[in-house]
Motif scaffolding. Sequence first.
Motif, PDB file in Angstrom:
ATOM      1  N   VAL A  82      35.152  18.850  43.359  1.00  0.00           N
ATOM      2  CA  VAL A  82      36.010  19.952  42.921  1.00  0.00           C
ATOM      3  C   VAL A  82      36.419  19.671  41.485  1.00  0.00           C
ATOM      4  O   VAL A  82      36.914  18.585  41.172  1.00  0.00           O
ATOM      5  CB  VAL A  82      37.275  20.077  43.806  1.00  0.00           C
ATOM      6  CG1 VAL A  82      38.179  21.198  43.311  1.00  0.00           C
ATOM      7  CG2 VAL A  82      36.895  20.280  45.268  1.00  0.00           C
ATOM      8  N   SER A  83      36.208  20.651  40.614  1.00  0.00           N
ATOM      9  CA  SER A  83      36.644  20.502  39.222  1.00  0.00           C
ATOM     10  C   SER A  83      38.130  20.797  39.134  1.00  0.00           C
ATOM     11  O   SER A  83      38.679  21.529  39.955  1.00  0.00           O
ATOM     12  CB  SER A  83      35.837  21.415  38.302  1.00  0.00           C
ATOM     13  OG  SER A  83      35.977  22.760  38.702  1.00  0.00           O
ATOM     14  N   PRO A  84      38.825  20.235  38.135  1.00  0.00           N
ATOM     15  CA  PRO A  84      40.280  20.380  38.073  1.00  0.00           C
ATOM     16  C   PRO A  84      40.734  21.795  37.726  1.00  0.00           C
ATOM     17  O   PRO A  84      39.977  22.594  37.170  1.00  0.00           O
ATOM     18  CB  PRO A  84      40.692  19.402  36.974  1.00  0.00           C
ATOM     19  CG  PRO A  84      39.496  19.297  36.099  1.00  0.00           C
ATOM     20  CD  PRO A  84      38.311  19.440  37.019  1.00  0.00           C
TER      21      PRO A  84
ATOM     22  N   ALA B  52      45.500  26.256  42.603  1.00  0.00           N
ATOM     23  CA  ALA B  52      45.138  25.119  43.452  1.00  0.00           C
ATOM     24  C   ALA B  52      45.959  25.131  44.736  1.00  0.00           C
ATOM     25  O   ALA B  52      45.412  24.927  45.833  1.00  0.00           O
ATOM     26  CB  ALA B  52      45.326  23.802  42.691  1.00  0.00           C
ATOM     27  N   ARG B  53      47.258  25.389  44.640  1.00  0.00           N
ATOM     28  CA  ARG B  53      48.090  25.467  45.858  1.00  0.00           C
ATOM     29  C   ARG B  53      47.607  26.575  46.781  1.00  0.00           C
ATOM     30  O   ARG B  53      47.568  26.418  47.994  1.00  0.00           O
ATOM     31  CB  ARG B  53      49.558  25.680  45.496  1.00  0.00           C
ATOM     32  CG  ARG B  53      50.252  24.428  44.979  1.00  0.00           C
ATOM     33  CD  ARG B  53      51.758  24.596  44.881  1.00  0.00           C
ATOM     34  NE  ARG B  53      52.150  25.691  44.011  1.00  0.00           N
ATOM     35  CZ  ARG B  53      52.310  25.612  42.701  1.00  0.00           C
ATOM     36  NH1 ARG B  53      52.125  24.459  42.080  1.00  0.00           N
ATOM     37  NH2 ARG B  53      52.673  26.663  41.992  1.00  0.00           N
ATOM     38  N   ALA B  54      47.202  27.703  46.191  1.00  0.00           N
ATOM     39  CA  ALA B  54      46.715  28.826  46.996  1.00  0.00           C
ATOM     40  C   ALA B  54      45.400  28.478  47.698  1.00  0.00           C
ATOM     41  O   ALA B  54      45.092  29.042  48.753  1.00  0.00           O
ATOM     42  CB  ALA B  54      46.532  30.063  46.119  1.00  0.00           C
TER      43      ALA B  54
ATOM     44  N   LEU C 226      46.191  20.739  45.896  1.00  0.00           N
ATOM     45  CA  LEU C 226      45.303  21.130  46.995  1.00  0.00           C
ATOM     46  C   LEU C 226      45.735  20.505  48.326  1.00  0.00           C
ATOM     47  O   LEU C 226      45.118  20.745  49.358  1.00  0.00           O
ATOM     48  CB  LEU C 226      43.859  20.699  46.691  1.00  0.00           C
ATOM     49  CG  LEU C 226      43.138  21.492  45.604  1.00  0.00           C
ATOM     50  CD1 LEU C 226      41.855  20.785  45.185  1.00  0.00           C
ATOM     51  CD2 LEU C 226      42.840  22.909  46.092  1.00  0.00           C
ATOM     52  N   GLY C 227      46.788  19.693  48.284  1.00  0.00           N
ATOM     53  CA  GLY C 227      47.282  19.051  49.491  1.00  0.00           C
ATOM     54  C   GLY C 227      46.472  17.836  49.904  1.00  0.00           C
ATOM     55  O   GLY C 227      46.448  17.456  51.070  1.00  0.00           O
ATOM     56  N   LEU C 228      45.827  17.199  48.927  1.00  0.00           N
ATOM     57  CA  LEU C 228      44.963  16.057  49.201  1.00  0.00           C
ATOM     58  C   LEU C 228      45.576  14.774  48.667  1.00  0.00           C
ATOM     59  O   LEU C 228      46.079  14.738  47.550  1.00  0.00           O
ATOM     60  CB  LEU C 228      43.599  16.248  48.532  1.00  0.00           C
ATOM     61  CG  LEU C 228      42.829  17.506  48.897  1.00  0.00           C
ATOM     62  CD1 LEU C 228      41.643  17.679  47.961  1.00  0.00           C
ATOM     63  CD2 LEU C 228      42.369  17.448  50.343  1.00  0.00           C
ATOM     64  N   GLY C 229      45.526  13.747  49.447  1.00  0.00           N
ATOM     65  CA  GLY C 229      45.862  12.414  48.974  1.00  0.00           C
ATOM     66  C   GLY C 229      44.554  11.668  48.846  1.00  0.00           C
ATOM     67  O   GLY C 229      43.578  11.997  49.511  1.00  0.00           O
ATOM     68  N   GLY C 230      44.500  10.694  48.009  1.00  0.00           N
ATOM     69  CA  GLY C 230      43.251   9.958  47.871  1.00  0.00           C
ATOM     70  C   GLY C 230      43.401   8.815  46.913  1.00  0.00           C
ATOM     71  O   GLY C 230      44.483   8.560  46.382  1.00  0.00           O
ATOM     72  N   SER C 231      42.307   8.137  46.674  1.00  0.00           N
ATOM     73  CA  SER C 231      42.334   6.998  45.767  1.00  0.00           C
ATOM     74  C   SER C 231      41.594   7.340  44.478  1.00  0.00           C
ATOM     75  O   SER C 231      40.658   8.128  44.479  1.00  0.00           O
ATOM     76  CB  SER C 231      41.692   5.780  46.431  1.00  0.00           C
ATOM     77  OG  SER C 231      40.351   6.053  46.772  1.00  0.00           O
ATOM     78  N   GLU C 232      42.049   6.737  43.400  1.00  0.00           N
ATOM     79  CA  GLU C 232      41.389   6.910  42.112  1.00  0.00           C
ATOM     80  C   GLU C 232      40.108   6.088  42.087  1.00  0.00           C
ATOM     81  O   GLU C 232      40.066   4.986  42.605  1.00  0.00           O
ATOM     82  CB  GLU C 232      42.291   6.430  40.975  1.00  0.00           C
ATOM     83  CG  GLU C 232      43.516   7.265  40.763  1.00  0.00           C
ATOM     84  CD  GLU C 232      44.357   6.752  39.603  1.00  0.00           C
ATOM     85  OE1 GLU C 232      43.824   6.027  38.729  1.00  0.00           O
ATOM     86  OE2 GLU C 232      45.546   7.087  39.563  1.00  0.00           O
ATOM     87  N   SER C 233      39.090   6.648  41.481  1.00  0.00           N
ATOM     88  CA  SER C 233      37.823   5.937  41.326  1.00  0.00           C
ATOM     89  C   SER C 233      37.506   5.841  39.839  1.00  0.00           C
ATOM     90  O   SER C 233      37.124   6.838  39.220  1.00  0.00           O
ATOM     91  CB  SER C 233      36.706   6.676  42.071  1.00  0.00           C
ATOM     92  OG  SER C 233      35.484   6.030  41.876  1.00  0.00           O
TER      93      SER C 233
ATOM     94  N   VAL D 105      40.501  31.347  46.291  1.00  0.00           N
ATOM     95  CA  VAL D 105      41.770  31.400  45.561  1.00  0.00           C
ATOM     96  C   VAL D 105      42.141  32.848  45.281  1.00  0.00           C
ATOM     97  O   VAL D 105      41.432  33.543  44.567  1.00  0.00           O
ATOM     98  CB  VAL D 105      41.660  30.638  44.211  1.00  0.00           C
ATOM     99  CG1 VAL D 105      42.966  30.689  43.469  1.00  0.00           C
ATOM    100  CG2 VAL D 105      41.225  29.224  44.435  1.00  0.00           C
ATOM    101  N   PRO D 106      43.252  33.327  45.838  1.00  0.00           N
ATOM    102  CA  PRO D 106      43.692  34.683  45.490  1.00  0.00           C
ATOM    103  C   PRO D 106      44.205  34.728  44.054  1.00  0.00           C
ATOM    104  O   PRO D 106      44.562  33.682  43.485  1.00  0.00           O
ATOM    105  CB  PRO D 106      44.821  34.965  46.484  1.00  0.00           C
ATOM    106  CG  PRO D 106      45.302  33.615  46.920  1.00  0.00           C
ATOM    107  CD  PRO D 106      44.142  32.657  46.782  1.00  0.00           C
TER     108      PRO D 106
END
Length: 193
Positions: free
Chosen positions: A8-10, A35-37, A63-70, A189-190
């Motif tokens: 996913v692009s920012p 992104a929230r939508a 986007l409601g995602l948690g994750g680790s930096e790479s 995305v609306p």
Amino acid sequence: MTSRVTFVSPATSPSLRQARFYDGDSIDDIGAARARAAAGSLPVPARVVTSPSVRCQQTAAALGLGGSESPELSGLDVGRWGGRTLDTVTAAEPEAVARWLTDPCSAPHGGESVQALCARVARWMEETRAFEGRTLAVVEPEVVRAVVTEALGMPAAVFWRLDVPPLTVTELSGRAGRWNLRLGRPLAVPDVD
């Protein structure tokens, strides 16, 4: 075993809107709202990774995602050009910009070459091929360009001919030593303008 990676692009940021080399700015209000939508519109991943940049971290959070930096998925290091617009750099250093845009091994800005970025991303893709389950990666547009270039076995010279709009999805599935590509799908995305 099939490996699946969703990139996913920012969301938009001032630097994206102004064609300015990334300088660590945050996503803007419109980008954050979009992104929230779109939260919940992505397939459920087994793991989430992000580019270390502020805008990728903020996009993942929206986007409601948690994750680790790479670190392997960091954006292209543009050295001393960071924070400047392409027009400004072109006016000051036209030969350097022309060389940079046509020679993937060139890095007149003192940062990283496109070839080096593609090689770094290719190493990450090879390591990811062994991961079972879906990986979701929120990454800089140039990382998506490198992914597409590498997945299709294209020369790095095509890198700048690939456009990656904000909040779009590029998907890879890989097995038997090759990747298949699905790219450019917008998130659901609306309009929030």
